[in-house]
Design a protein around this motif. Sequence first.
Motif, PDB file in Angstrom:
ATOM      1  N   VAL A  65      21.830  -4.357 -26.922  1.00 25.04           N
ATOM      2  CA  VAL A  65      22.629  -3.404 -27.692  1.00 25.04           C
ATOM      3  C   VAL A  65      23.978  -3.248 -27.008  1.00 25.04           C
ATOM      4  CG1 VAL A  65      22.843  -0.927 -28.176  1.00 25.04           C
ATOM      5  CG2 VAL A  65      20.718  -2.109 -28.715  1.00 25.04           C
ATOM      6  N   HIS A  66      25.019  -3.102 -27.818  1.00 25.30           N
ATOM      7  CA  HIS A  66      26.347  -2.839 -27.284  1.00 25.30           C
ATOM      8  C   HIS A  66      26.823  -1.483 -27.745  1.00 25.30           C
ATOM      9  CE1 HIS A  66      26.904  -6.828 -25.691  1.00 25.30           C
ATOM     10  NE2 HIS A  66      26.703  -7.394 -26.873  1.00 25.30           N
ATOM     11  N   ARG A  67      27.627  -0.877 -26.928  1.00 20.66           N
ATOM     12  CA  ARG A  67      28.252   0.384 -27.305  1.00 20.66           C
ATOM     13  C   ARG A  67      29.673   0.123 -27.784  1.00 20.66           C
ATOM     14  NH1 ARG A  67      28.429   5.888 -26.179  1.00 20.66           N
ATOM     15  NH2 ARG A  67      30.573   6.609 -26.139  1.00 20.66           N
ATOM     16  N   ILE A  68      30.017   0.681 -28.928  1.00 18.64           N
ATOM     17  CA  ILE A  68      31.388   0.604 -29.418  1.00 18.64           C
ATOM     18  C   ILE A  68      32.099   1.879 -29.004  1.00 18.64           C
ATOM     19  CG2 ILE A  68      32.859   0.217 -31.422  1.00 18.64           C
ATOM     20  CD1 ILE A  68      30.916  -2.002 -31.141  1.00 18.64           C
ATOM     21  N   GLU A  69      32.958   1.756 -28.018  1.00 24.22           N
ATOM     22  CA  GLU A  69      33.560   2.943 -27.415  1.00 24.22           C
ATOM     23  C   GLU A  69      34.358   3.756 -28.416  1.00 24.22           C
ATOM     24  OE1 GLU A  69      32.831   3.955 -24.576  1.00 24.22           O
ATOM     25  OE2 GLU A  69      32.011   2.212 -23.541  1.00 24.22           O
ATOM     26  N   SER A  70      35.104   3.078 -29.252  1.00 24.59           N
ATOM     27  CA  SER A  70      36.010   3.826 -30.118  1.00 24.59           C
ATOM     28  C   SER A  70      35.292   4.476 -31.298  1.00 24.59           C
ATOM     29  CB  SER A  70      37.152   2.939 -30.608  1.00 24.59           C
ATOM     30  OG  SER A  70      36.674   1.752 -31.173  1.00 24.59           O
ATOM     31  N   LEU A  71      34.003   4.239 -31.412  1.00 23.58           N
ATOM     32  CA  LEU A  71      33.218   4.885 -32.467  1.00 23.58           C
ATOM     33  C   LEU A  71      32.121   5.781 -31.902  1.00 23.58           C
ATOM     34  CD1 LEU A  71      32.613   1.830 -34.888  1.00 23.58           C
ATOM     35  CD2 LEU A  71      34.347   3.619 -35.123  1.00 23.58           C
ATOM     36  N   ASN A  72      31.956   5.758 -30.602  1.00 21.37           N
ATOM     37  CA  ASN A  72      30.809   6.433 -29.990  1.00 21.37           C
ATOM     38  C   ASN A  72      29.534   6.009 -30.706  1.00 21.37           C
ATOM     39  OD1 ASN A  72      32.426   7.920 -28.181  1.00 21.37           O
ATOM     40  ND2 ASN A  72      32.806   9.463 -29.752  1.00 21.37           N
ATOM     41  N   ALA A  73      29.442   4.715 -30.955  1.00 12.84           N
ATOM     42  CA  ALA A  73      28.297   4.233 -31.709  1.00 12.84           C
ATOM     43  C   ALA A  73      27.737   2.969 -31.065  1.00 12.84           C
ATOM     44  CB  ALA A  73      28.703   3.968 -33.157  1.00 12.84           C
ATOM     45  N   PHE A  74      26.592   2.540 -31.578  1.00 10.87           N
ATOM     46  CA  PHE A  74      25.866   1.444 -30.959  1.00 10.87           C
ATOM     47  C   PHE A  74      25.476   0.404 -31.990  1.00 10.87           C
ATOM     48  CE2 PHE A  74      25.371   5.425 -28.799  1.00 10.87           C
ATOM     49  CZ  PHE A  74      25.535   5.118 -27.451  1.00 10.87           C
ATOM     50  N   VAL A  75      25.532  -0.866 -31.584  1.00  9.05           N
ATOM     51  CA  VAL A  75      25.123  -1.942 -32.478  1.00  9.05           C
ATOM     52  C   VAL A  75      24.132  -2.850 -31.790  1.00  9.05           C
ATOM     53  CG1 VAL A  75      27.103  -2.203 -34.005  1.00  9.05           C
ATOM     54  CG2 VAL A  75      27.147  -3.257 -31.734  1.00  9.05           C
ATOM     55  N   HIS A  76      23.251  -3.380 -32.580  1.00  6.57           N
ATOM     56  CA  HIS A  76      22.354  -4.431 -32.133  1.00  6.57           C
ATOM     57  C   HIS A  76      23.200  -5.669 -31.857  1.00  6.57           C
ATOM     58  CE1 HIS A  76      20.259  -8.056 -33.969  1.00  6.57           C
ATOM     59  NE2 HIS A  76      19.774  -7.953 -32.756  1.00  6.57           N
ATOM     60  N   CYS A  77      22.922  -6.347 -30.772  1.00  5.62           N
ATOM     61  CA  CYS A  77      23.655  -7.560 -30.444  1.00  5.62           C
ATOM     62  C   CYS A  77      22.993  -8.748 -31.116  1.00  5.62           C
ATOM     63  CB  CYS A  77      23.688  -7.771 -28.937  1.00  5.62           C
ATOM     64  SG  CYS A  77      24.356  -9.375 -28.474  1.00  5.62           S
ATOM     65  N   ASP A  78      23.731  -9.387 -32.005  1.00  8.96           N
ATOM     66  CA  ASP A  78      23.117 -10.459 -32.785  1.00  8.96           C
ATOM     67  C   ASP A  78      23.411 -11.848 -32.221  1.00  8.96           C
ATOM     68  OD1 ASP A  78      25.754 -10.407 -33.289  1.00  8.96           O
ATOM     69  OD2 ASP A  78      25.595 -10.336 -35.473  1.00  8.96           O
ATOM     70  N   HIS A  79      23.890 -11.914 -31.000  1.00 13.94           N
ATOM     71  CA  HIS A  79      24.214 -13.212 -30.413  1.00 13.94           C
ATOM     72  C   HIS A  79      23.200 -13.651 -29.368  1.00 13.94           C
ATOM     73  CE1 HIS A  79      27.966 -12.642 -32.442  1.00 13.94           C
ATOM     74  NE2 HIS A  79      28.406 -13.813 -32.038  1.00 13.94           N
ATOM     75  N   GLY A  80      22.114 -12.969 -29.287  1.00 17.77           N
ATOM     76  CA  GLY A  80      21.174 -13.276 -28.231  1.00 17.77           C
ATOM     77  C   GLY A  80      21.785 -12.847 -26.915  1.00 17.77           C
ATOM     78  N   PRO A  81      21.022 -12.951 -25.851  1.00 14.78           N
ATOM     79  CA  PRO A  81      21.564 -12.531 -24.567  1.00 14.78           C
ATOM     80  C   PRO A  81      22.687 -13.466 -24.122  1.00 14.78           C
ATOM     81  CG  PRO A  81      19.364 -13.485 -24.327  1.00 14.78           C
ATOM     82  CD  PRO A  81      19.678 -13.479 -25.773  1.00 14.78           C
ATOM     83  N   HIS A  82      23.775 -12.906 -23.694  1.00 16.75           N
ATOM     84  CA  HIS A  82      24.899 -13.728 -23.234  1.00 16.75           C
ATOM     85  C   HIS A  82      25.486 -13.118 -21.969  1.00 16.75           C
ATOM     86  CE1 HIS A  82      26.623 -11.341 -26.809  1.00 16.75           C
ATOM     87  NE2 HIS A  82      26.360 -10.540 -25.821  1.00 16.75           N
ATOM     88  N   ASP A  83      26.003 -13.966 -21.147  1.00 15.70           N
ATOM     89  CA  ASP A  83      26.669 -13.449 -19.962  1.00 15.70           C
ATOM     90  C   ASP A  83      28.158 -13.298 -20.223  1.00 15.70           C
ATOM     91  OD1 ASP A  83      25.228 -16.358 -18.495  1.00 15.70           O
ATOM     92  OD2 ASP A  83      26.503 -16.226 -20.249  1.00 15.70           O
ATOM     93  N   HIS A  84      28.634 -13.997 -21.253  1.00 12.59           N
ATOM     94  CA  HIS A  84      30.027 -13.810 -21.596  1.00 12.59           C
ATOM     95  C   HIS A  84      30.219 -12.506 -22.354  1.00 12.59           C
ATOM     96  CE1 HIS A  84      31.054 -18.031 -20.651  1.00 12.59           C
ATOM     97  NE2 HIS A  84      32.260 -17.510 -20.506  1.00 12.59           N
ATOM     98  N   ALA A  85      31.256 -11.806 -21.991  1.00 13.91           N
ATOM     99  CA  ALA A  85      31.570 -10.569 -22.699  1.00 13.91           C
ATOM    100  C   ALA A  85      31.966 -10.906 -24.126  1.00 13.91           C
ATOM    101  CB  ALA A  85      32.710  -9.846 -22.001  1.00 13.91           C
ATOM    102  N   THR A  86      31.746  -9.963 -25.005  1.00 13.01           N
ATOM    103  CA  THR A  86      32.151 -10.162 -26.387  1.00 13.01           C
ATOM    104  C   THR A  86      33.072  -9.036 -26.811  1.00 13.01           C
ATOM    105  OG1 THR A  86      30.277  -8.930 -27.232  1.00 13.01           O
ATOM    106  CG2 THR A  86      29.999 -11.292 -26.979  1.00 13.01           C
ATOM    107  N   GLY A  87      33.799  -9.301 -27.879  1.00 15.20           N
ATOM    108  CA  GLY A  87      34.674  -8.283 -28.429  1.00 15.20           C
ATOM    109  C   GLY A  87      34.166  -7.870 -29.792  1.00 15.20           C
TER     110      GLY A  87
END
Lengths: 145, 145
Positions: A65-87
């Motif tokens: 799960v990722h946190r979207i800071e500017s929304l104070n909200a959370f999303v399921h990560c649909d890219h599988g586990p990754h070590d690269h940061a995503t935007g």
Amino acid sequence: MAEPTANEGQSLTRNQGAVLSALKGADKPLTAYDILGLPKIRKAGLKAPLTIYRALDKLMDQGLVHRIESLNAFVHCDHGPHDHATGFLICSDCGRTLEVHLDDCEDHLAGRAREQGFAVDAVKVEMTGRCPDCAAAEAARSRTS
Amino acid sequence: MAEPTANEGQSLTRNQGAVLSALKGADKPLTAYDILGLPKIRKAGLKAPLTIYRALDKLMDQGLVHRIESLNAFVHCDHGPHDHATGFLICSDCGRTLEVHLDDCEDHLAGRAREQGFAVDAVKVEMTGRCPDCAAAEAARSRTS
DNA sequence: CGGATAATGTTATTATATAACGTTTAAGGC
DNA sequence: GCCTTAAACGTTATATAATAACATTATCCG
């Protein structure tokens, strides 16, 4: 690149599973209180904000799960586990988000930080705008007005 | 120092000037409530959260102040008005921030978004880590422990 | 088993941000 | 000047987001 999502059956508790499932079922980021308000969640016995936050913390630790800071909200990560940061691309009309890989941009950014003596732990990128659907709808509106 | 000097032709109201001055006087980002609690601010007659938020909104419109999403805090922009988006390095030890230019990285990121049909309005980059001072302090600690 | 560790439950509280509505102030045309 | 009008401001109340403190239960592993 996409390693099998073996993570999932592995180590999620009941609460964590319920919260992750809620996020997977949503088509956009949810706040902790959005999640708390879902019937599925209430039925599963989760009824306090802290319960949700604790589950979210663990899910984020595992990169599910990722946190979207500017929304104070959370999303399921649909890219599988990754070590690269995503935007994230955040549509200011419909609230939906799109996940994008940063690739070498992440390194570039971290490199600039290091030039200034800064040791980078995490990179967060959030872009606001209009998603394809909403951009099209907006264009249609302006043609007919 | 206390004077909100004419910043780029745009005139600030009394409240806006007071809030900007408070941020300029701080060595790190302040939350709206941090600002509200400052003696200078109370003395200037600002005493409600909304007063602070309204001033901050206008200051952000003018590009004089940036919001740090992951801190829910605000910093004075020390780069003068710029049309290029900037990123922030956030020290998780001391809470101070460093502003960095994104340069071509911004274009790169926005380009990736456009590839997916997304129309980008704004790009926000926030990097967490250790600032030079805190990184040095940490290194010293680990040597002596 | 038994002890350690992590997860959970529960209540209360703190922190962050906005709504609603009326009044004052400031800018610009006449 | 002075009228109009939009912006800014004041005040109170409330909504939203996150954590503190502490008791209890589940899980792992020797």
